[in-house]
Design a protein around this motif. Structure first.
Motif, PDB file in Angstrom:
ATOM      1  N   UNK A 242       3.486 -97.398 -23.244  1.00 30.73           N
ATOM      2  CA  UNK A 242       4.633 -97.099 -22.377  1.00 30.73           C
ATOM      3  C   UNK A 242       5.106 -98.316 -21.591  1.00 30.73           C
ATOM      4  N   UNK A 243       4.557 -99.493 -21.892  1.00 28.47           N
ATOM      5  CA  UNK A 243       4.970-100.700 -21.177  1.00 28.47           C
ATOM      6  C   UNK A 243       6.471-100.916 -21.329  1.00 28.47           C
ATOM      7  N   UNK A 244       7.114-101.564 -20.364  1.00 28.89           N
ATOM      8  CA  UNK A 244       8.572-101.707 -20.379  1.00 28.89           C
ATOM      9  C   UNK A 244       9.156-102.287 -21.661  1.00 28.89           C
ATOM     10  N   UNK A 245       8.451-103.164 -22.358  1.00 30.91           N
ATOM     11  CA  UNK A 245       9.002-103.758 -23.572  1.00 30.91           C
ATOM     12  C   UNK A 245       9.159-102.725 -24.692  1.00 30.91           C
ATOM     13  N   UNK A 246       8.373-101.662 -24.647  1.00 28.09           N
ATOM     14  CA  UNK A 246       8.435-100.628 -25.680  1.00 28.09           C
ATOM     15  C   UNK A 246       9.224 -99.405 -25.248  1.00 28.09           C
ATOM     16  N   UNK A 247       9.725 -99.397 -24.040  1.00 25.15           N
ATOM     17  CA  UNK A 247      10.317 -98.184 -23.488  1.00 25.15           C
ATOM     18  C   UNK A 247      11.830 -98.331 -23.334  1.00 25.15           C
ATOM     19  N   UNK A 248      12.523 -97.196 -23.356  1.00 26.96           N
ATOM     20  CA  UNK A 248      13.965 -97.255 -23.084  1.00 26.96           C
ATOM     21  C   UNK A 248      14.221 -97.685 -21.649  1.00 26.96           C
ATOM     22  N   UNK A 249      15.455 -98.097 -21.381  1.00 27.67           N
ATOM     23  CA  UNK A 249      15.802 -98.591 -20.055  1.00 27.67           C
ATOM     24  C   UNK A 249      15.542 -97.541 -18.977  1.00 27.67           C
ATOM     25  N   UNK A 250      15.988 -96.319 -19.236  1.00 27.20           N
ATOM     26  CA  UNK A 250      15.784 -95.233 -18.288  1.00 27.20           C
ATOM     27  C   UNK A 250      14.930 -94.174 -18.975  1.00 27.20           C
ATOM     28  N   UNK A 251      13.847 -93.788 -18.337  1.00 26.21           N
ATOM     29  CA  UNK A 251      12.992 -92.783 -18.952  1.00 26.21           C
ATOM     30  C   UNK A 251      12.477 -91.809 -17.905  1.00 26.21           C
ATOM     31  N   UNK A 252      12.182 -90.617 -18.372  1.00 29.15           N
ATOM     32  CA  UNK A 252      11.528 -89.618 -17.550  1.00 29.15           C
ATOM     33  C   UNK A 252      10.045 -89.763 -17.867  1.00 29.15           C
ATOM     34  N   UNK A 253       9.296 -90.228 -16.898  1.00 28.51           N
ATOM     35  CA  UNK A 253       7.925 -90.677 -17.117  1.00 28.51           C
ATOM     36  C   UNK A 253       7.046 -89.643 -17.806  1.00 28.51           C
ATOM     37  N   UNK A 254       7.022 -88.425 -17.297  1.00 32.17           N
ATOM     38  CA  UNK A 254       6.109 -87.427 -17.851  1.00 32.17           C
ATOM     39  C   UNK A 254       6.529 -87.011 -19.266  1.00 32.17           C
ATOM     40  N   UNK A 255       7.828 -86.977 -19.564  1.00 30.95           N
ATOM     41  CA  UNK A 255       8.281 -86.618 -20.907  1.00 30.95           C
ATOM     42  C   UNK A 255       8.041 -87.756 -21.896  1.00 30.95           C
ATOM     43  N   UNK A 256       8.193 -88.977 -21.421  1.00 30.06           N
ATOM     44  CA  UNK A 256       7.891 -90.123 -22.274  1.00 30.06           C
ATOM     45  C   UNK A 256       6.392 -90.148 -22.608  1.00 30.06           C
TER      46      UNK A 256
END
Length: 152
Positions: A29-43
Motif C-alpha cells: 500500500x506504499x504511495x508508489x503503488x497506490x492511487x492518488x486518493x484512496x479510502x484506506x480501509x477499502x484499499x
C-alpha cells in the motif's frame, strides 16, 4: 461531528485489525503503488484479496501445508474483512465478489478435498470456473456454479 468521528474510528479500527492479521499488505500500500486518493480501509481489503488469492491458482505442485496455511489465513481475516465490507461507509458499489470467491474456495477445499481424496484437481476446476463465470449478484451464476459442483 460525533457521527463522522464514529464512522472514521470504525474504519481505522478495522483497518488496524486487517493489517495486524495480514501485515504484508501494508508494504503493497506504499504511495508508489497506490492511487492518488484512496479510502484506506477499502484499499487494504483489495490488497487482502490479492494476498488471499488461492494457492490453487498457481501452477505446479502445491503442498498440503500451503493449503492449510491459506485456509488459516482466510479464517483469521474473515471477521475483519466481513466487518469492513459491511460498514455503513462502505459503498455498495465496492466489489465483494472476490471475497465471496475466496470463501467459496476455502469451504470447498476444507470440506470436500481435504476430507476425501486430498487432491486439488476438482478445486482447480472450481477456481477456474469462479474466476471466469461468477458474479454472486446474479441468480444465473449461482445456478451455473451449482451445476459445476454437481459435476464434481
Amino acid at each position: 461531528l460525533h457521527v463522522v468521528y464514529e464512522i472514521h474510528k470504525a474504519e481505522l479500527l478495522w483497518f488496524g485489525q486487517l493489517t495486524q492479521q495480514i501485515p504484508s499488505i501494508v508494504l503493497s500500500m506504499l504511495p508508489s503503488n497506490s492511487p492518488e486518493k484512496m479510502v484506506l480501509h477499502l484499499h487494504a481489503v483489495e490488497k487482502a484479496y490479492e494476498y488471499l488469492e488461492s494457492p490453487i491458482a498457481k501452477d505446479g505442485q502445491i503442498e498440503m501445508r500451503d493449503i492449510q496455511h491459506w485456509i488459516r489465513d482466510v479464517k483469521k481475516s474473515q471477521n475483519v474483512i466481513d466487518s469492513i465490507l459491511f460498514l455503513p461507509s462502505t459503498p455498495l458499489s465496492f466489489s465483494r465478489c472476490p471475497w465471496y470467491m475466496i470463501l467459496t474456495l476455502k469451504l470447498f477445499v476444507e470440506n470436500i478435498n481435504l476430507k476425501h481424496d486430498g487432491t486439488l484437481v476438482y478445486a482447480r476446476r472450481l477456481h477456474s470456473f469462479l474466476r471466469t463465470h461468477i458474479d454472486f449478484h446474479e441468480a444465473d451464476s449461482v445456478h451455473k456454479m451449482k451445476k459445476v459442483l454437481i459435476s464434481i
